[in-house]
Write an enzyme that holds these catalytic residues in place. Structure first.
Site, PDB file in Angstrom:
ATOM      1  N   GLN A  81      76.767 -12.653 -20.705  1.00 35.98           N
ATOM      2  CA  GLN A  81      76.618 -11.534 -19.777  1.00 35.98           C
ATOM      3  C   GLN A  81      76.618 -12.027 -18.324  1.00 35.98           C
ATOM      4  OE1 GLN A  81      74.265 -11.413 -22.517  1.00 35.98           O
ATOM      5  NE2 GLN A  81      75.338  -9.760 -23.574  1.00 35.98           N
ATOM      6  N   CYS A 111      69.144  -5.848 -20.960  1.00 37.90           N
ATOM      7  CA  CYS A 111      69.299  -7.183 -21.538  1.00 37.90           C
ATOM      8  C   CYS A 111      67.984  -7.907 -21.326  1.00 37.90           C
ATOM      9  CB  CYS A 111      70.454  -7.943 -20.882  1.00 37.90           C
ATOM     10  SG  CYS A 111      70.631  -9.630 -21.492  1.00 37.90           S
ATOM     11  N   ASN A 170      66.770 -10.945 -22.491  1.00 36.59           N
ATOM     12  CA  ASN A 170      66.870 -12.344 -22.083  1.00 36.59           C
ATOM     13  C   ASN A 170      67.329 -12.444 -20.637  1.00 36.59           C
ATOM     14  OD1 ASN A 170      66.087 -13.584 -24.513  1.00 36.59           O
ATOM     15  ND2 ASN A 170      68.133 -13.377 -25.373  1.00 36.59           N
ATOM     16  N   CYS A 185      68.873 -12.595 -28.531  1.00 42.97           N
ATOM     17  CA  CYS A 185      68.993 -11.281 -27.891  1.00 42.97           C
ATOM     18  C   CYS A 185      67.581 -10.745 -27.699  1.00 42.97           C
ATOM     19  CB  CYS A 185      69.825 -10.328 -28.748  1.00 42.97           C
ATOM     20  SG  CYS A 185      69.926  -8.645 -28.094  1.00 42.97           S
ATOM     21  N   GLY A 186      67.140 -10.692 -26.441  1.00 40.32           N
ATOM     22  CA  GLY A 186      65.770 -10.272 -26.156  1.00 40.32           C
ATOM     23  C   GLY A 186      65.496  -8.840 -26.544  1.00 40.32           C
ATOM     24  N   SER A 187      66.374  -7.920 -26.130  1.00 41.93           N
ATOM     25  CA  SER A 187      66.148  -6.517 -26.495  1.00 41.93           C
ATOM     26  C   SER A 187      66.297  -6.331 -28.000  1.00 41.93           C
ATOM     27  CB  SER A 187      67.101  -5.593 -25.730  1.00 41.93           C
ATOM     28  OG  SER A 187      68.443  -5.834 -26.073  1.00 41.93           O
TER      29      SER A 187
END
EC number: 5.1.1.7
Length: 274
Positions: A44, A73, A75, A217-219
């Protein structure tokens, strides 16, 4: 144009200061920059913009490698917080930002981890968005000649979470792209494959919308824990093990915001002629 390369558990970003630089990113330019052979290479692109509201510190924009703009996002949010402090854009520890769909508070801890208030998970199908006649804890979907059970939630972006026996053998490459573009997700979705180790520990792989499978992927980690808690499978505090490393997720349930804590790593600074 000056930029930084950063990552959150291997989920990598090109981060650009649009506060002190004049920049414009077309989808074509983003795709060229994202190319790992011909450009910078990233999952990203994160853009730091001046705030639209005097009560906030910055506006946070996120673009996938395919050039599409997205609203969330996790992260990236941690890397955003680390970046603005590293570059002297702020010295605050609690950083208030707006996104495409809302507001977030990013808090830098004493040990250089970043805690992100991700807001309250939203299970309303219309909000996700997800095509369903009513809200359910579990939905049945057909994908690639498979019948799958999944939970659906918005963390500011759409997520679909499947429970699997073992993340190592999960059909991520087969089901990920099919579910991402499934007709029931009009804006596409991030697809999480969750293995429950215990009520306080899960393993997770995520096929991200517009990016494919990423190291973290944080979310997606937030979404998996939210779905697990909604389905009464997980406790309020959960250790999430991703291919790139681990995150700590805390959610007290409906009516409360969800918090994600994890690292943000600065790799290098660069300059590119556009």
């Amino acid at each position: 144009m000056q930029f930084s390369k950063m990552h959150g558990l291997g989920n990598d970003f090109m981060v650009v200061d649009a506060v002190t630089q004049n920049v414009y990113f077309s989808p074509e330019l983003i795709r060229r920059l994202a190319d790992r052979h011909l450009g910078v290479g990233f999952d990203q692109l994160l853009v730091v913009e001046p705030p639209y509201d005097p009560e906030l510190d910055f506006h946070y924009r996120i673009f996938n490698a395919d050039g599409s703009e997205v609203a969330q996002c996790g992260n990236g949010a941690r890397c955003f917080a680390r970046f603005v402090r590293l570059k002297g854009l702020t010295n605050k520890r609690d950083i208030r930002v707006s996104t495409q769909t809302g507001r977030m508070v990013l808090s830098v801890t004493d040990d250089d981890l970043v805690c992100v208030n991700m807001g309250e998970p939203n299970f309303d199908p219309q909000t996700v968005p997800f095509r369903a006649t009513k809200e359910e804890k579990t939905y049945i979907m057909r994908a690639a000649e498979h019948t799958v059970l999944c939970g659906v939630v918005s963390m500011g972006n759409p997520h679909c979470v499947l429970q699997v026996d073992d993340v190592k053998t999960a059909k991520v490459e087969l089901l990920g792209p099919v579910l991402e573009g499934h007709e029931r997700f009009p804006e596409r979705a991030n697809i999480g494959f969750m293995q429950i180790v215990s009520r306080e520990h899960i393993k997770l792989r995520v096929y991200e919308r517009g990016a494919g499978e990423t190291q973290a992927c944080g979310s997606g980690a937030c979404a998996a824990v939210a779905v697990g808690i909604q389905q009464e499978l997980l406790s309020e505090e959960v250790h999430v093990e991703l291919p790139g490393g681990s995150l700590h997720i805390r959610w007290k349930g409906p009516g409360s915001p969800l918090f994600m804590t994890g690292p943000a790593t600065h790799v290098y600074d660069g300059f590119i002629h556009l």
